[in-house]
Design an enzyme around this catalytic site. Structure first.
Site, PDB file in Angstrom:
ATOM      1  N   LYS A   1       0.812  -1.214   0.000  1.00 51.40           N
ATOM      2  CA  LYS A   1       0.000   0.000   0.000  1.00 51.40           C
ATOM      3  C   LYS A   1       0.848   1.267   0.000  1.00 51.40           C
ATOM      4  O   LYS A   1       0.400   2.324  -0.412  1.00 51.40           O
ATOM      5  CB  LYS A   1      -0.927   0.004   1.215  1.00 51.40           C
ATOM      6  CG  LYS A   1      -2.226  -0.755   0.964  1.00 51.40           C
ATOM      7  CD  LYS A   1      -3.211  -0.560   2.088  1.00 51.40           C
ATOM      8  CE  LYS A   1      -4.553  -1.187   1.717  1.00 51.40           C
ATOM      9  NZ  LYS A   1      -5.428  -1.382   2.858  1.00 51.40           N
TER      10      LYS A   1
HETATM   11  N1  GLU Z   1     -10.005  -5.943   5.151  1.00 48.58           N
HETATM   12  C1  GLU Z   1      -9.135  -6.953   4.654  1.00 48.58           C
HETATM   13  C2  GLU Z   1      -8.158  -6.368   3.658  1.00 48.58           C
HETATM   14  O1  GLU Z   1      -8.384  -5.297   3.119  1.00 48.58           O
HETATM   15  C3  GLU Z   1      -9.892  -8.068   4.006  1.00 48.58           C
HETATM   16  C4  GLU Z   1     -10.502  -8.953   4.994  1.00 48.58           C
HETATM   17  C5  GLU Z   1     -11.329 -10.070   4.408  1.00 48.58           C
HETATM   18  O2  GLU Z   1     -11.629 -10.045   3.211  1.00 48.58           O
HETATM   19  O3  GLU Z   1     -11.698 -10.954   5.161  1.00 48.58           O
HETATM   20  O4  GLU Z   1      -7.136  -6.976   3.425  1.00 48.58           O
END
Ligand code: GLU
Length: 319
Positions: free
Chosen positions: A256
């Site tokens: 990121k």
């Molecule tokens: N919020 C997580 C991410 O952006 C993904 C979690 C999920 O898909 O269970 O990596």
């Protein structure tokens, strides 16, 4: 393609810890196509409970990025819906209820180990990507023992039994993993009182009636833990599919912090979303020229390669 036996509700669950990159675009697009190509629903949930890594501006940024690709959702923080709120930071009460339920069943115990203690006690050769397996130092405690800790900070750990957990992954086929060998007893409640990812995600997917979870394969080892939580709660287990992560042209995982592979950078440079969609479509074995309508017609979850995706550089998309 074999259709799911029921109407699909899929979800997009961005973590606002930075801007979304091209790998997120591909994973979220696949999740969206999988739900929409069968006439299913899509829920957008913002996973903003990791306060230390949260970048508040990334919440609206994620919605703009996903909208720019052309994705839409039936429920989410901007459009509302009957399963809201859609920010995890506003759903703490339901996580506490779930944790209470696990406590009533003695399925969790209070753990006072620090990370350094765990690293020292665990047998290092088996340390996985998520660090060494928890060696069980505090597992002799019961829930009531939390009252005897005299204000020492503690987490709640879920007791994992030593057995294989199977699921039929929509992308990777049959998977069998033993969570006791992948992290062992895992944290569901933080010492700050906030829930940990594993608990929050299961709680939300259940309450939001999500029955299809498509996400990056960095979360494969989370899935057996989450299945154990579904079983402990007596909740229906969704279908899971894990897609290959994105690499840059040097073979490094997209991160990121790298501005050059952000969706936002494409937007600001005036690149058309169809350029990106065309690239992603090709990586999914589609002939489509970059239109979402064509992709919906062509989409076949079972045809998606498990292998990582080498994402194009912003420069090559500009040209
Ligand atoms: N919020 C997580 C991410 O952006 C993904 C979690 C999920 O898909 O269970 O990596």
């Amino acid at each position: 393609m074999t259709s799911p036996p029921y109407p699909v509700t899929g979800r997009l669950a961005p973590s606002p810890t930075g801007g979304l990159h091209l790998g997120h675009a591909r994973t979220f697009l696949i999740a969206w196509l999988s739900a929409r190509s069968t006439g299913g629903r899509v829920v957008l949930r913002v996973e903003d409970i990791d306060a230390a890594r949260l970048r508040p501006e990334a919440i609206s940024g994620a919605l703009v990025d996903l909208g720019w690709i052309g994705l839409d959702w039936d429920e989410g923080p901007d459009v509302g819906g009957s399963h809201g709120p859609y920010l995890q930071s506003l759903r703490l009460e339901s996580y506490l209820e779930m944790l209470d339920c696990l406590k009533r069943g003695e399925l969790v115990y209070p753990c006072t180990c620090t990370r350094a203690e765990i690293a020292r006690a665990a047998s290092a050769p088996h340390a996985g990507e998520e660090g060494p397996s928890y060696p069980g130092t505090c597992s002799g405690r019961s829930v009531m023992d939390a009252d005897l800790l005299g204000g020492r900070p503690f987490t709640w750990r879920f007791r994992v039994s030593d057995r294989q957990v199977d699921w039929n992954d929509l992308v990777r086929g049959l998977q069998c993993l033993n969570p006791s060998q992948h992290g062992g007893d895992f944290i569901v409640g933080r010492s700050s009182g906030e829930p940990a990812y594993q608990l929050a995600v299961v709680c939300d997917d259940h309450h939001m009636e999500v029955n299809e979870v498509i996400r990056g394969d960095d979360l494969v080892t989370s899935t057996p833990r989450q299945i154990l939580l579904y079983e402990a709660m007596g909740w229906a287990i969704p279908r899971f599919g894990h897609v290959g992560l994105a690499l840059d042209e040097q073979g490094k995982r997209l991160a990121k912090r790298d501005q050059s592979i952000k969706i936002e950078t494409l937007r600001h440079r005036g690149i058309r979303p169809s350029r990106l969609l065309g690239e992603i479509g090709r990586s999914l074995g589609m002939k489509s020229s970059g239109s979402l309508c064509e992709m919906l017609d062509d989409f076949d979850l079972e045809a998606i390669p498990e292998t990582p995706w080498v994402a194009p550089s912003v420069e090559s998309l500009t040209g």
